[in-house]
Design an enzyme around this catalytic site. Structure first.
Site, PDB file in Angstrom:
ATOM      1  N   GLN A   1      75.615  28.400   6.109  1.00 20.44           N
ATOM      2  CA  GLN A   1      75.227  27.729   4.864  1.00 20.44           C
ATOM      3  C   GLN A   1      73.861  27.086   5.056  1.00 20.44           C
ATOM      4  OE1 GLN A   1      75.199  24.121   4.864  1.00 20.44           O
ATOM      5  NE2 GLN A   1      74.369  23.991   2.782  1.00 20.44           N
TER       6      GLN A   1
ATOM      7  N   LYS B   1      75.961  28.884  -3.824  1.00 23.14           N
ATOM      8  CA  LYS B   1      77.040  27.895  -3.917  1.00 23.14           C
ATOM      9  C   LYS B   1      76.616  26.708  -4.777  1.00 23.14           C
ATOM     10  CE  LYS B   1      79.918  25.003  -0.898  1.00 23.14           C
ATOM     11  NZ  LYS B   1      79.420  23.638  -1.076  1.00 23.14           N
TER      12      LYS B   1
ATOM     13  N   ARG C   1      78.093   8.294  -2.284  1.00 22.46           N
ATOM     14  CA  ARG C   1      79.511   8.087  -1.945  1.00 22.46           C
ATOM     15  C   ARG C   1      79.623   6.671  -1.392  1.00 22.46           C
ATOM     16  NH1 ARG C   1      78.224  13.565   0.819  1.00 22.46           N
ATOM     17  NH2 ARG C   1      77.754  14.738  -1.051  1.00 22.46           N
TER      18      ARG C   1
ATOM     19  N   SER D   1      77.924  24.843   8.356  1.00 19.19           N
ATOM     20  CA  SER D   1      76.973  24.065   7.559  1.00 19.19           C
ATOM     21  C   SER D   1      75.658  23.872   8.313  1.00 19.19           C
ATOM     22  CB  SER D   1      77.592  22.699   7.257  1.00 19.19           C
ATOM     23  OG  SER D   1      76.620  21.791   6.797  1.00 19.19           O
TER      24      SER D   1
ATOM     25  N   THR E   1      73.243  26.609  -0.657  1.00 19.30           N
ATOM     26  CA  THR E   1      73.781  25.531  -1.499  1.00 19.30           C
ATOM     27  C   THR E   1      72.716  25.074  -2.487  1.00 19.30           C
ATOM     28  OG1 THR E   1      75.317  24.822   0.211  1.00 19.30           O
ATOM     29  CG2 THR E   1      74.785  23.215  -1.493  1.00 19.30           C
TER      30      THR E   1
ATOM     31  N   HIS F   1      80.740  20.749  -5.386  1.00 19.87           N
ATOM     32  CA  HIS F   1      80.578  20.145  -4.064  1.00 19.87           C
ATOM     33  C   HIS F   1      81.749  19.191  -3.752  1.00 19.87           C
ATOM     34  CE1 HIS F   1      77.194  20.107  -1.062  1.00 19.87           C
ATOM     35  NE2 HIS F   1      78.004  19.219  -0.519  1.00 19.87           N
TER      36      HIS F   1
ATOM     37  N   TYR G   1      84.453   9.950   5.224  1.00 24.97           N
ATOM     38  CA  TYR G   1      83.374  10.875   4.850  1.00 24.97           C
ATOM     39  C   TYR G   1      83.981  12.147   4.223  1.00 24.97           C
ATOM     40  CZ  TYR G   1      79.739  14.443   5.342  1.00 24.97           C
ATOM     41  OH  TYR G   1      78.868  15.473   5.097  1.00 24.97           O
TER      42      TYR G   1
ATOM     43  N   TYR H   1      70.746  24.606   3.695  1.00 27.42           N
ATOM     44  CA  TYR H   1      70.104  23.608   2.843  1.00 27.42           C
ATOM     45  C   TYR H   1      68.616  23.854   2.933  1.00 27.42           C
ATOM     46  CZ  TYR H   1      74.145  20.613   1.997  1.00 27.42           C
ATOM     47  OH  TYR H   1      75.346  20.109   1.565  1.00 27.42           O
TER      48      TYR H   1
HETATM   49  C1  GLV Z   1      77.282  17.498   2.624  1.00 26.42           C
HETATM   50  O1  GLV Z   1      77.251  18.634   2.288  1.00 26.42           O
HETATM   51  C2  GLV Z   1      78.100  16.495   2.023  1.00 26.42           C
HETATM   52  O2  GLV Z   1      78.659  16.750   0.944  1.00 26.42           O
HETATM   53  O3  GLV Z   1      78.233  15.436   2.628  1.00 26.42           O
END
Ligand code: GLV
Length: 382
Positions: free
Chosen positions: A131, A255, A168, A110, A159, A279, A28, A133
């Site tokens: 931070q 950000k 991902r 976060s 962010t 990011h 991750y 969201y």
């Molecule tokens: C969260 O901010 C991520 O990039 O997984």
């Protein structure tokens, strides 16, 4: 365990973290979106920048102290907000915040942390940064801002580049979740990391601490992952930034700026700083590296807003190069996570020490004594 002092580079800490952290969580951290091209470019573009070697300059009395958004910092390197940090090591955010506090650098928590705002406040004395969201549920957002204020956070880091999650592949293939699922594959990944597992059994913090028990209809994590996908607000706009700025009323850092036009719009909001960031290559694969965009963004905003940078910093040399190209401060995400995975609080301290030494020695060999005086003239621009 071998002493952390034998880890000489961030890459050494990364190798140790790989051995201590279950694969799904190590991956991750060590992943970018799609081809991971932008993730790789963040590092490669730093390596391509060359420094000027200078000699016979007095190198005594060097200083790395500086300021970020008016706060004194032992070196201009903050801990970046990173998701699920408490899965790299039990109570990871609390340990990271303590290491940062002792070292004298800012720690950013976060929204998607495992330890909550209140957990981190309970183990620190100095203010940390939070931070944010932005979710569709504005009551929840208001509530998070209120909790950050109540905890004494001294800056809000908003962010802007993750309203939709970049894909991902590793996370999908690994079936990532926190806490891990109990399939044979996941159980094997945990069982082969016994120290991690033992420490994790010793904490009750194994889910998203800022969210579970605070957001409506979220009591466990299986509902949380879908809740996150549904709840991040894809309509976030510059008007919302103005609303958040008013609601927060304190220092605000934006950000995820990677474009000159966005940088000018960010400066217009009256925020205190922007972070030039993609990011960590985890969102728009195919975007340019953070460091390659920094000079253009610095040119676009002049001295209207403080400019910070994250993405690709793996050494103190990278920090110096970012400062040379106009950043007032930098952030480390993966180096922090690798240190944490390798050795908890001491591992984070070790990551900071490694970067400090590299920054100090590189600055000296470039013929400079004060990090605040670093400018483009230390670079060999060919
Ligand atoms: C969260 O901010 C991520 O990039 O997984």
């Amino acid at each position: 365990m071998r002493s952390l002092s034998t880890a000489l580079t961030i890459a050494d800490l990364k190798a140790r973290a790989r051995r201590r952290v279950p694969k799904m969580f190590f991956d991750y951290a060590d992943s970018g979106a799609w081809t991971e091209g932008t993730y790789r470019a963040n590092e490669a573009d730093f390596a391509a920048i060359k420094l000027r070697q200078r000699v016979l300059v007095d190198m005594t009395g060097r200083s790395l102290q500086s300021e970020m958004i008016g706060e004194r910092v032992a070196m201009p390197v903050a801990i970046a907000p990173t998701g699920m940090t408490g899965m790299q090591h039990a109570d990871g955010e609390m340990l990271g915040a303590r290491a940062a506090e002792a070292f004298g650098v800012p720690f950013t928590l976060s929204t998607m942390s495992i330890c909550s705002i209140e957990d981190v406040a309970s183990v620190t004395k100095r203010p940390f940064w939070f931070q944010l969201y932005v979710m569709r549920d504005r009551d929840f957002v208001r509530n998070l801002i209120g909790r950050a204020k109540a905890a004494g956070c001294s800056a809000l880091v908003l962010t802007l580049d993750l309203q939709i999650l970049g894909q991902r592949h590793k996370d999908l293939r690994n079936g990532l979740s926190a806490p891990p699922k109990w399939t044979p594959k996941h159980a094997w990944q945990v069982a082969t990391r016994p120290l991690w597992a033992m420490e994790m059994l010793g904490t009750k913090r194994r889910s998203f601490g800022n969210i579970v028990g605070h957001a409506k209809n979220v009591s466990d994590l299986s509902s949380l992952s879908s809740w996150t996908a549904e709840q991040f607000d894809p309509k976030l706009s510059w008007d919302d930034v103005a609303w958040i700025k008013r609601e927060w009323g304190g220092k605000l850092i934006l950000k995820g700026i990677l474009d000159s036009e966005d940088a000018r719009a960010a400066a217009d909001t009256g925020a205190d700083a922007i972070i030039v960031s993609n990011h960590g290559g985890r969102q728009l694969d195919g975007a340019r590296s953070s460091i390659s965009m920094l000079p253009r963004i610095v040119d676009a905003v002049g001295d209207r807003i403080e400019v910070h940078l994250d993405g690709g910093i793996r050494s103190g040399q990278d920090v110096l190069k970012a400062l040379a190209l106009g950043a007032k401060g930098t952030y480390i995400g993966r180096p922090f996570l690798y240190g944490l995975g390798a050795g908890g609080q001491d591992g984070v301290t070790r990551a900071l020490e490694i970067i400090r030494t590299e920054l100090d020695v590189t600055m000296a060999l470039c013929g400079r004594r004060d990090v605040r005086d670093i400018d483009r003239s230390i670079l060999d621009e060919g």
